[in-house]
Design a protein around this motif. Sequence first.
Motif, PDB file in Angstrom:
ATOM      1  N   LEU A 107       0.854  -1.183   0.000  1.00 12.46           N
ATOM      2  CA  LEU A 107       0.000   0.000   0.000  1.00 12.46           C
ATOM      3  C   LEU A 107       0.895   1.240   0.000  1.00 12.46           C
ATOM      4  N   ARG A 108       1.233   1.693  -1.194  1.00  8.63           N
ATOM      5  CA  ARG A 108       2.172   2.794  -1.351  1.00  8.63           C
ATOM      6  C   ARG A 108       1.448   4.006  -1.930  1.00  8.63           C
ATOM      7  N   GLY A 109       1.840   5.182  -1.456  1.00 10.17           N
ATOM      8  CA  GLY A 109       1.247   6.404  -1.971  1.00 10.17           C
ATOM      9  C   GLY A 109       0.926   7.369  -0.850  1.00 10.17           C
ATOM     10  N   LYS A 110       0.810   8.622  -1.218  1.00 10.37           N
ATOM     11  CA  LYS A 110       0.578   9.687  -0.249  1.00 10.37           C
ATOM     12  C   LYS A 110      -0.724   9.493   0.529  1.00 10.37           C
ATOM     13  N   GLY A 111      -1.755   8.994  -0.162  1.00  4.71           N
ATOM     14  CA  GLY A 111      -3.046   8.830   0.497  1.00  4.71           C
ATOM     15  C   GLY A 111      -2.961   7.912   1.705  1.00  4.71           C
ATOM     16  N   TYR A 112      -2.209   6.820   1.587  1.00  7.61           N
ATOM     17  CA  TYR A 112      -2.073   5.891   2.705  1.00  7.61           C
ATOM     18  C   TYR A 112      -1.320   6.535   3.866  1.00  7.61           C
ATOM     19  N   ALA A 113      -0.324   7.354   3.554  1.00  9.22           N
ATOM     20  CA  ALA A 113       0.411   8.055   4.609  1.00  9.22           C
ATOM     21  C   ALA A 113      -0.506   9.033   5.341  1.00  9.22           C
ATOM     22  N   LEU A 114      -1.351   9.742   4.596  1.00  8.78           N
ATOM     23  CA  LEU A 114      -2.278  10.687   5.222  1.00  8.78           C
ATOM     24  C   LEU A 114      -3.262   9.963   6.135  1.00  8.78           C
ATOM     25  N   ASP A 115      -3.791   8.865   5.662  1.00  5.72           N
ATOM     26  CA  ASP A 115      -4.730   8.083   6.476  1.00  5.72           C
ATOM     27  C   ASP A 115      -4.065   7.615   7.769  1.00  5.72           C
ATOM     28  N   ASN A 216     -12.247   9.603   2.474  1.00  6.26           N
ATOM     29  CA  ASN A 216     -11.561   8.363   2.104  1.00  6.26           C
ATOM     30  C   ASN A 216     -10.143   8.713   1.660  1.00  6.26           C
ATOM     31  N   LEU A 217      -9.213   8.697   2.606  1.00  2.00           N
ATOM     32  CA  LEU A 217      -7.837   9.096   2.319  1.00  2.00           C
ATOM     33  C   LEU A 217      -6.971   7.938   1.850  1.00  2.00           C
ATOM     34  N   ALA A 218      -7.282   6.735   2.301  1.00  3.65           N
ATOM     35  CA  ALA A 218      -6.407   5.574   2.057  1.00  3.65           C
ATOM     36  C   ALA A 218      -6.532   5.090   0.620  1.00  3.65           C
ATOM     37  N   THR A 219      -5.858   5.785  -0.283  1.00  2.27           N
ATOM     38  CA  THR A 219      -5.895   5.433  -1.696  1.00  2.27           C
ATOM     39  C   THR A 219      -4.534   5.699  -2.318  1.00  2.27           C
ATOM     40  N   LEU A 222      -3.194   8.405  -8.359  1.00  5.39           N
ATOM     41  CA  LEU A 222      -2.109   9.292  -8.778  1.00  5.39           C
ATOM     42  C   LEU A 222      -2.392  10.750  -8.451  1.00  5.39           C
ATOM     43  N   VAL A 223      -3.661  11.156  -8.477  1.00  5.00           N
ATOM     44  CA  VAL A 223      -4.034  12.537  -8.147  1.00  5.00           C
ATOM     45  C   VAL A 223      -5.081  12.484  -7.033  1.00  5.00           C
ATOM     46  N   GLU A 224      -4.649  11.948  -5.905  1.00  2.00           N
ATOM     47  CA  GLU A 224      -5.561  11.748  -4.782  1.00  2.00           C
ATOM     48  C   GLU A 224      -6.150  13.059  -4.278  1.00  2.00           C
ATOM     49  N   ASP A 225      -5.428  14.161  -4.463  1.00  2.39           N
ATOM     50  CA  ASP A 225      -5.914  15.456  -4.002  1.00  2.39           C
ATOM     51  C   ASP A 225      -7.129  15.905  -4.812  1.00  2.39           C
ATOM     52  N   ILE A 226      -7.040  15.825  -6.147  1.00  2.00           N
ATOM     53  CA  ILE A 226      -8.165  16.226  -6.993  1.00  2.00           C
ATOM     54  C   ILE A 226      -9.375  15.344  -6.717  1.00  2.00           C
ATOM     55  N   VAL A 385      -0.484   3.808 -13.514  1.00  2.00           N
ATOM     56  CA  VAL A 385      -1.610   3.661 -12.594  1.00  2.00           C
ATOM     57  C   VAL A 385      -1.153   3.587 -11.142  1.00  2.00           C
ATOM     58  N   GLU A 386       0.143   3.392 -10.902  1.00  2.00           N
ATOM     59  CA  GLU A 386       0.648   3.301  -9.540  1.00  2.00           C
ATOM     60  C   GLU A 386       1.399   4.565  -9.171  1.00  2.00           C
TER      61      GLU A 386
END
Length: 395
Positions: A107-115, A216-219, A222-226, A385-386
């Motif tokens: 589970l890699r990506g900024k969204g997972y860190a924020l969650d 829903n932050l845990a994602t 690629l553009v989790e903010d938008i 996609v990752e």
Amino acid sequence: MMTLLSWLLGALALLVLLPVLVLLIQVLLACLPARPAPMLKGARPRVAVLVPAHNEASVIASALATIRPQLVEGDRLLVVADNCSDDTAVLARAAGAEVIERQDAHLRGKGYALDYGVRHLAEDPPQVVLIIDADCQVSTGAIERLAHCCVESGRPVQSLYLMHAPAGAGLKVQVAEFAWRVKNLVRPRGWTRAGLPCQLMGAGMAFSWQDVTAANLATGHLVEDIKLGLELCRDGKPPLFCPAAQVTSQFPTSQEGLSSQRKRWEHGHLGLVLAEGPGLIGRALKQGNWPLLAMTIDLLVPPLALLSLAMMVVFVLAWSAFLLLGVLTPALIATANLALLGTAVLLAWWRFSRELIPFSVLLYAPFYAAKKIPLYLGFLLKRQVEWVRSKRDDN
């Protein structure tokens, strides 16, 4: 046959015309006199500044040095050292931050860190959570203004988030800086003058505790903010633009860093448009959710380089059809596209960028757009996609 060709080319020209018109309207609205920033009233809400960081040892101390002086008693500064293999956590602790470390190879990506960070904050929840990227510099007073604005409006708030070309950067990076200013300053300022919401931009964002815990932050998008901004707007919480608060960062100077950054942003944006754009428009119209409709229309405006390339392709096709077959209407629409886009770009540069970016940079823009053709072909042939972190200049 000629009628069918005329209809198809005309439809294609009109399809390109729509985002050009949206861009021009946003630029014209942005040129109206800015409303003064409201006075701050009352005690500042208690905040937690959440900093997601993946191998940011080269920049983390500098970023935290612009945040800590703005915090008061009761505030928290939390760094999530996410899948780090360097000294990010050690340096963040030395800079006075509370640090938690997360390791997850899948589970890699900024969204997972924020969650992960928000769940940690739940032990002692603040009123407002601010999200600041680890490579950003925060302007003086920005945290106070974002916190007040978030609480008083009852909405998520987006600061003005700008990226600058490093000293001595080439024309390519300077064009990227101009395009970023159009996207993150001119267009949201224009929509705001019309009373419409803005997209979330990934850094310099403020959320009430209730809103951030419901999101829903845990994602790994690629553009989790938008995506997050659209979801909040769908749920009745359209993000508010606050240009009086500013965060800044720098573009990578390495070609590898620039390429990975552009690929992630633009493939993510285009993928989101194709996957959710039509559905969002349908939902907004069905529910009468006009802020969501405005955000979706803004989302459908492609990056300047892609919009310019699409316009030039249609222009060449339309005028070729006129010269060979005498089909005139599509050529006239395509010419109007060219004139309107040129007007929007020149006006945006004159009003918001001419003191920073020389006019010669705009002359290079068509070559910059042409060099991005492989990026857009890559979207069609092998879409990213990752989530992949942009490579910094020194690692």
